[in-house]
Design an enzyme around this catalytic site. Structure first.
Site, PDB file in Angstrom:
ATOM      1  N   GLU A 120      -1.861  11.635  -3.658  1.00 52.33           N
ATOM      2  CA  GLU A 120      -3.310  11.554  -3.369  1.00 52.33           C
ATOM      3  C   GLU A 120      -4.096  11.251  -4.645  1.00 52.33           C
ATOM      4  OE1 GLU A 120      -5.574  11.562  -1.099  1.00 52.33           O
ATOM      5  OE2 GLU A 120      -4.739  12.361   0.751  1.00 52.33           O
ATOM      6  N   LYS A 155      -8.316  20.999  -6.149  1.00 50.95           N
ATOM      7  CA  LYS A 155      -9.170  22.022  -5.544  1.00 50.95           C
ATOM      8  C   LYS A 155      -8.451  22.617  -4.349  1.00 50.95           C
ATOM      9  CE  LYS A 155     -13.400  22.561  -3.070  1.00 50.95           C
ATOM     10  NZ  LYS A 155     -14.346  21.907  -2.239  1.00 50.95           N
ATOM     11  N   ARG A 210     -18.908  28.104   2.570  1.00 55.48           N
ATOM     12  CA  ARG A 210     -19.481  27.631   3.834  1.00 55.48           C
ATOM     13  C   ARG A 210     -20.647  28.522   4.272  1.00 55.48           C
ATOM     14  NH1 ARG A 210     -13.669  25.589   6.388  1.00 55.48           N
ATOM     15  NH2 ARG A 210     -13.317  24.056   4.730  1.00 55.48           N
ATOM     16  N   CYS A 248     -16.934  16.332   7.729  1.00 57.18           N
ATOM     17  CA  CYS A 248     -17.265  15.606   6.502  1.00 57.18           C
ATOM     18  C   CYS A 248     -17.571  14.120   6.714  1.00 57.18           C
ATOM     19  CB  CYS A 248     -16.153  15.795   5.482  1.00 57.18           C
ATOM     20  SG  CYS A 248     -15.918  17.534   5.026  1.00 57.18           S
ATOM     21  N   CYS A 273     -20.630  14.246   0.128  1.00 60.90           N
ATOM     22  CA  CYS A 273     -19.940  14.535   1.382  1.00 60.90           C
ATOM     23  C   CYS A 273     -20.998  14.704   2.472  1.00 60.90           C
ATOM     24  CB  CYS A 273     -19.093  15.796   1.270  1.00 60.90           C
ATOM     25  SG  CYS A 273     -17.771  15.842   2.502  1.00 60.90           S
ATOM     26  N   LYS A 284      -7.406  17.630  -2.632  1.00 62.37           N
ATOM     27  CA  LYS A 284      -8.169  18.752  -2.090  1.00 62.37           C
ATOM     28  C   LYS A 284      -7.437  19.289  -0.863  1.00 62.37           C
ATOM     29  CE  LYS A 284     -12.693  19.903  -0.141  1.00 62.37           C
ATOM     30  NZ  LYS A 284     -14.092  19.497  -0.012  1.00 62.37           N
ATOM     31  N   TYR A 336     -18.301  29.036 -10.631  1.00 57.87           N
ATOM     32  CA  TYR A 336     -19.456  29.920 -10.456  1.00 57.87           C
ATOM     33  C   TYR A 336     -19.519  30.959 -11.572  1.00 57.87           C
ATOM     34  CZ  TYR A 336     -18.940  27.695  -5.935  1.00 57.87           C
ATOM     35  OH  TYR A 336     -18.803  26.749  -4.948  1.00 57.87           O
ATOM     36  N   CYS A 392     -20.553  17.190   5.134  1.00 58.36           N
ATOM     37  CA  CYS A 392     -20.409  18.404   5.941  1.00 58.36           C
ATOM     38  C   CYS A 392     -21.651  19.304   5.899  1.00 58.36           C
ATOM     39  CB  CYS A 392     -19.164  19.174   5.533  1.00 58.36           C
ATOM     40  SG  CYS A 392     -18.948  19.358   3.775  1.00 58.36           S
ATOM     41  N   SER A 442     -15.151  29.120  -4.249  1.00 53.83           N
ATOM     42  CA  SER A 442     -15.931  30.292  -3.843  1.00 53.83           C
ATOM     43  C   SER A 442     -15.082  31.529  -3.549  1.00 53.83           C
ATOM     44  CB  SER A 442     -16.775  29.933  -2.615  1.00 53.83           C
ATOM     45  OG  SER A 442     -15.955  29.431  -1.571  1.00 53.83           O
ATOM     46  N   ARG A 455     -10.555  21.379   9.046  1.00 51.71           N
ATOM     47  CA  ARG A 455     -10.563  20.135   8.267  1.00 51.71           C
ATOM     48  C   ARG A 455      -9.143  19.610   7.995  1.00 51.71           C
ATOM     49  NH1 ARG A 455     -15.862  20.578   7.465  1.00 51.71           N
ATOM     50  NH2 ARG A 455     -16.810  22.076   6.027  1.00 51.71           N
TER      51      ARG A 455
HETATM   52  C1  PBG Z   1     -17.726  19.809   0.680  1.00 49.97           C
HETATM   53  C2  PBG Z   1     -17.248  20.828  -0.278  1.00 49.97           C
HETATM   54  C3  PBG Z   1     -16.641  22.071  -0.034  1.00 49.97           C
HETATM   55  C4  PBG Z   1     -16.474  22.689  -1.264  1.00 49.97           C
HETATM   56  C5  PBG Z   1     -16.944  21.797  -2.223  1.00 49.97           C
HETATM   57  N1  PBG Z   1     -17.388  20.643  -1.595  1.00 49.97           N
HETATM   58  C6  PBG Z   1     -16.332  22.761   1.241  1.00 49.97           C
HETATM   59  C7  PBG Z   1     -15.278  22.298   2.133  1.00 49.97           C
HETATM   60  O1  PBG Z   1     -14.576  21.325   1.888  1.00 49.97           O
HETATM   61  O2  PBG Z   1     -15.180  22.936   3.182  1.00 49.97           O
HETATM   62  C8  PBG Z   1     -15.897  24.060  -1.485  1.00 49.97           C
HETATM   63  C9  PBG Z   1     -16.344  24.738  -2.730  1.00 49.97           C
HETATM   64  C10 PBG Z   1     -16.070  26.199  -2.793  1.00 49.97           C
HETATM   65  O3  PBG Z   1     -15.409  26.808  -1.928  1.00 49.97           O
HETATM   66  O4  PBG Z   1     -16.533  26.775  -3.770  1.00 49.97           O
HETATM   67  N2  PBG Z   1     -16.759  19.013   1.263  1.00 49.97           N
HETATM   68 ZN    ZN Z   2     -17.301  17.890   3.244  1.00 51.85          ZN
END
Ligand code: PBG
Ligand code: ZN
Length: 323
Positions: A232, A247, A204, A127, A117, A194, A312, A119, A273, A216
């Site tokens: 999707e 996700k 982030r 992204c 990605c 996602k 994690y 971002c 996260s 986003r």
């Molecule tokens: C990048 C990406 C993100 C996450 C994984 N790949 C962040 C987003 O889309 O803002 C999030 C992972 C997490 O929150 O643990 N696009």
């Molecule tokens: Zn991204």
């Protein structure tokens, strides 16, 4: 007459014999965050136990992971310099390319997945490349950049590419780019479904990737949509994804099951996260039994239909699974 379910719950051995879902250390992929420098291991305030690491520290961490039985990682990069296109991600000497080479060189037996990605690499934190009129990501220009980024990861030695940007047509574009460069055996695990989720907040911080304006929602999905969530993932299957993903994980277990029932492809979940941070903070506050809540949560992902869990918690769970 009524059923005596309890008959089968009294003896612990019988209870184990009848357990339908099992967690294994082999289910996990552990996220790692790479930045330049040496000897750097900075803990993230919102995610206790998660660090930004320099490449030498990541190589050392892989040794620890292998001792725990964890042989799969997903890499994220934090570049020194960000710009409007995310040039660091398009350079063979960028932070991720360097990290892949170092890890594969020291640990050929480690399975290295890369998050694909832009971002983390763009100064605006979105992204992909921006469309100056629409003020959101330009889908089709970003597609050619994603293909180029994938080839850079492949050449550096990545074992699997995981595109996370939710661009339309991204699997077609990346597959074509990889095949054209001779990487037809490199699998793609798509972040196929996602959602635009507030659960990404702590990520982030660690990836330094919050968008500088807006959000986003013009590319990630509306959390309210179930049919679209299935569509999707089905589209990415059609485009040639090898593994699908949902996700976040915890608030979307219904979607995990929906997609599992609609595909024969393996399915991953990303235990994100914010989900991790909630358990950590609840444990700190002394209001939950952290280990038990963690294992129950991870097991729920498997029961819902996940084959792979990006988490994690992988190290902590691996320790408990060894017992
Ligand atoms: C990048 C990406 C993100 C996450 C994984 N790949 C962040 C987003 O889309 O803002 C999030 C992972 C997490 O929150 O643990 N696009
Ligand atoms: Zn991204």
């Amino acid at each position: 007459m009524f059923a005596r379910f309890r008959r089968k719950r009294i003896n612990p051995v019988l209870r184990s014999l009848l357990q339908e879902t099992h967690l294994r250390t082999d289910d996990f992929i552990y996220p790692l965050f790479a930045r330049s420098g040496t000897g750097i291991k900075n803990e993230v305030a919102s995610m206790p136990g998660v660090y930004q690491m320099s490449i030498d520290e990541i190589v050392k961490e892989c040794e620890v992971l292998k001792k725990l039985g964890i042989y799969a990682v997903i890499l994220f990069g934090i570049p020194d310099v960000k710009d409007s296109v995310g040039s660091d991600a398009l350079c063979e000497h960028g932070i991720i390319a360097q990290t892949i080479r170092a890890v594969k060189n020291a640990h050929p037996d480690m399975f290295v997945v890369t998050d694909l990605c832009f971002c983390e690499y763009t100064d605006h934190g979105h992204c992909g490349v921006l469309d100056p009129v629409l003020h959101t990501v330009d889908n089709d220009i970003t597609l050619s950049n994603l293909a180029a980024q994938a080839v850079i990861h492949a050449k550096a030695g990545a074992d699997m590419i995981a595109p996370s940007g939710m661009m339309d047509g991204m699997i077609t574009a990346i597959r074509k780019g990889l095949d054209h460069a001779g990487f037809e055996n490199l699998p793609i695990m798509s972040y196929s479904t996602k959602f635009a989720s507030a659960y990404y907040g702590p990520f982030r911080d660690v990836a330094e990737s919050a968008p500088s304006f807006g959000d986003r929602r013009s590319y990630q999905m509306n959390p309210a949509n179930r049919n679209e969530a299935i569509a999707e993932s089905m589209e990415d299957e059609k485009e040639g994804a090898d593994i699908l993903m949902v996700k976040p994980a915890l608030a979307y277990l219904d979607i995990v099951r929906d997609i599992k029932n609609n595909t024969t492809l393996p399915l991953a979940v990303y235990n994100v996260s914010g989900e991790y941070a909630m358990l950590k903070m609840a444990a700190k506050a002394g209001v939950i039994d952290y280990d038990r809540v963690m294992m129950e949560t991870l097991l729920a992902f498997k029961r819902a239909g996940a084959d792979i869990i990006i988490t994690y918690h992988a190290k902590e769970a691996a320790v408990l699974l060894q017992k």
